[in-house]
Design an enzyme around this catalytic site. Sequence first.
Site, mmCIF file in Angstrom:
data_model
loop_
_atom_site.group_PDB
_atom_site.id
_atom_site.type_symbol
_atom_site.label_atom_id
_atom_site.label_comp_id
_atom_site.label_asym_id
_atom_site.label_seq_id
_atom_site.Cartn_x
_atom_site.Cartn_y
_atom_site.Cartn_z
ATOM 1 N N ARG A 42 -1.336 -0.982 -4.923
ATOM 2 C CA ARG A 42 -2.275 0.105 -5.216
ATOM 3 C C ARG A 42 -1.817 0.918 -6.418
ATOM 4 O O ARG A 42 -2.615 1.288 -7.265
ATOM 5 C CB ARG A 42 -2.433 1.007 -3.989
ATOM 6 C CG ARG A 42 -3.602 1.962 -4.089
ATOM 7 C CD ARG A 42 -3.897 2.639 -2.761
ATOM 8 N NE ARG A 42 -2.873 3.599 -2.360
ATOM 9 C CZ ARG A 42 -2.963 4.371 -1.280
ATOM 10 N NH1 ARG A 42 -4.017 4.264 -0.479
ATOM 11 N NH2 ARG A 42 -2.006 5.218 -0.974
ATOM 12 N N ASP A 101 0.846 -1.195 0.000
ATOM 13 C CA ASP A 101 0.000 0.000 0.000
ATOM 14 C C ASP A 101 0.885 1.251 0.000
ATOM 15 O O ASP A 101 2.106 1.177 0.194
ATOM 16 C CB ASP A 101 -0.884 -0.029 1.253
ATOM 17 C CG ASP A 101 -2.056 0.934 1.160
ATOM 18 O OD1 ASP A 101 -2.323 1.472 0.061
ATOM 19 O OD2 ASP A 101 -2.725 1.145 2.188
ATOM 20 N N GLU A 148 2.629 5.108 -4.064
ATOM 21 C CA GLU A 148 2.616 6.084 -5.174
ATOM 22 C C GLU A 148 3.951 6.840 -5.347
ATOM 23 O O GLU A 148 4.165 7.294 -6.478
ATOM 24 C CB GLU A 148 1.475 7.099 -4.941
ATOM 25 C CG GLU A 148 0.094 6.529 -5.083
ATOM 26 C CD GLU A 148 -0.272 5.574 -3.946
ATOM 27 O OE1 GLU A 148 -0.959 4.574 -4.218
ATOM 28 O OE2 GLU A 148 0.144 5.807 -2.796
#
Length: 866
Positions: A507, A426, A429
């Site tokens: 993710r 997770d 990004e």
Amino acid sequence: MAKISNWLIFLILISTSTQTYINEDILKECQVPYTVKNITRTSQGIVAYASFNPSSKLISDQNKSHTIQKLTINITYETSERVRIQIKDTEHSRWEVPKVVVPYNQTTFEPKYDVMIDEDPLGILIIRKSDGKVIFNLDPNSLFSYNDQDIAFFNILDYDIKIMGFGERVSNLTLNRGEYTMWSRDRCSPIDDGNNPNGNMYSVHPFYVAIDEDFKCFGGFLLNSNAMTGFVGNSYVGYRTTGGIIDFYVFVGPTAADVVRQYQEVIGFPALAPYWSLGWHQSHWGYNNLTIIEKIVDLYMRYKLPLDSIWNDIDYMTKFEDFTLDPDRYPHEEFLAWIDHLHSLHKHYVPIIDAGIAKQNYSAYNEMIQKELYIKDPYNSNPADGVVWPGDAVFLDWFHPNTSDFWVDQLIGFYNLTEFSGIWIDMNEASNFINGDFGHPATIINSTTMPYTPGEDINTNSLDVASIHYGGILEYNVHSLYGFMETIATNRFFTENLNKRAFVLTRSSFPGHGRFGSKWTGDNYAKWEYMRYSIIGIFNFGMFGIPHVGADICGFIGDTTEELCTRWMQLGSLYPFARNHNDNQALPQEPWAFGTNMLETSNMAIRNRYFLMLYIYTEMFFTSFSGEMFFKPTFFSYPYDRILYENVINHFMLGKSLIVHPCLWKGVSRADSYFPGDIWYNFYSGARIKLDKTYVISLEMPLHGLINIHVRGGSIIPLLDSADTALSVEELRNSNITLLVALNSNLEAAGRAVFDDGISSGTINEGNYTRMDYHWRFMNYSTDILDIQPINSKYESENEFPHISNIKIYGCSSLPKQVEILIDNRVIQGSIINDPGLIPDVCKIEISNSNGNFSPNRPSQVIFRY
């Protein structure tokens, strides 16, 4: 119209106001400010050189100093179905994305396209030969910019198109006219209608499929990792990026399925998922101690609910430190004993790992700092310092040559601690709870210093984009690659150290991710519209080459309701990746959370998936084998049915043979449902759908019942008999098989099944699988034949899938009088069952195992005599 500066054009065309679409008249009245010289044409492509025209009035004086003066244009005819256009700075190297494109061997072929280049000013035209249609037009009289931090180009056509792609976002499948930002952000599922400059989310996929007015398709892919915007208009599609180069692929189609396959040939077909990972998963942020998570598994067993994997969010960690197990809430010896018990039940454990490494005195952080494996801040080369769940955190530099080894070593230690079966990554990004570097304002590269910023400042909830990676690479160029590169390293742990297929759920993703990992669609909401949008999200990631994808079933944020969660369980049980998960502030939503009715419906839904597991596994195998899509819009299978392009979420296909009509609306128990022009049978009963000229019938959609699935005539589907009792997909590997034969108008049908060990990483490359093809053919009015033949037969197992127990025929006109099964020149007699529970036109033949082994993975022939 008088020529105006690019700077002014961009101010006019692109804004952050509520009206963000391009003025098409201005777009088509610009001029490319480059002149081409020294063109070399070969059978393999075109090489040319372009120079900036200083007399051009398109670029204002204040920007001429940033314009790249000389460009090298390399147009390569890579295959008969794709063209690669690379436009680079001739005099200086610029950032180019690594590790995405798979190598290819150029062979002799007849191209399905023609390519032309204009010289003064620069223009590039690609025409599809089959219909003479222009599918790419870098028009000399259009907007084109190649500045240091501002590159823009457009594909401008003389006909209308619809666009799919440009991920990741919550949106319609065919995108509205507007602008779509692409830059990896930890953003919680905003709805993006093309009018939301901050509507992008975790992943970046600069790929599109264009659909013309004749429902023929072509595609494009910009291999670029800088922050960018995709533009969608009535008759154009374009890009504007803040760096890198133009490295653009054109795919000729002509169907959407063709474009997706052609794209995946560039980025690589997805890896095979482990067999167990296609089962049912349960998760929750809030399983705060071992006692709670033990109880969840015990309740699954008590209620006789199938379960394949139980998940932990950050609750298990010590102070949210990666690779740790809290000694008080998850005591190690008790935890390992429970894991052993879990494995004895053929169930798996998957923990979360976050991208940020806690800036605390523990082994992972200390070793990372000692080896200098961190991203460095732009101020004094200290570790770039962000804030996530543990507080201060630092971030691994995936471009450092030793980082992957460090990561694998940490996973080895963590595996010894927890014996996980998969990893859930997770915040990759990479997410940051603050803007830029802790203690410093993000002032070096930001929206005030950049000539163009897609959406909000790119330092928002990010490390400072001026942060530095190994070799002097800027975060500015590689931010959107973080999740992709972390997934590659995690995949390596499984494939190299455990010698198994990787199950890595992440993710953030980037083109090529599917070769290494799976994906979930992130933090959605427990709302009806997000259940509907989940279908589009899965469509998109299937196109992006990440087929093993799903949304958090019943919703992650907010309190679900019994009706919503029940409908979502019906739908979500058919996602390629099926997991119930929500956050620690929401009401419980495990299958029993709302009482008996939802419990029973959830059980039926999960077992429905189990019943289809061999079919699901086989169809997912072909996403990896040849780039087919599994969970897909119905028009991918019926590309010229105009109605299927409308209301695409109301129906979808699972593989080649099944159409699903979900119930997606509150309070609905019946709905008018459209079917493509074909023969369709009710999957559960075998009843043939009677369609009138509208191809619409009213389907019952009971809240406490099964989702509507229909079988396409001409299909043979392998079904697993043990689905009614099995509690894990591992148990299904011991199941007998029923072959469901759904006849078409020619009284024929075909299907396939793939058998392998479900876990080895080299299955396809090494050919370690058995593929059986089934073909039912009408011989004459007294004889039908079912051929069962191997296409590949390298996997053998004496104990798995032992026996074909039944053959069920949809669309049969009468029961056969005799059934003979020929195996190795021996004849086995089948028992013909006149089951009073079967409806007319459904026949059932039972195969007795006492008469011989009618194995699903041995060649055989079945003769039906009437």
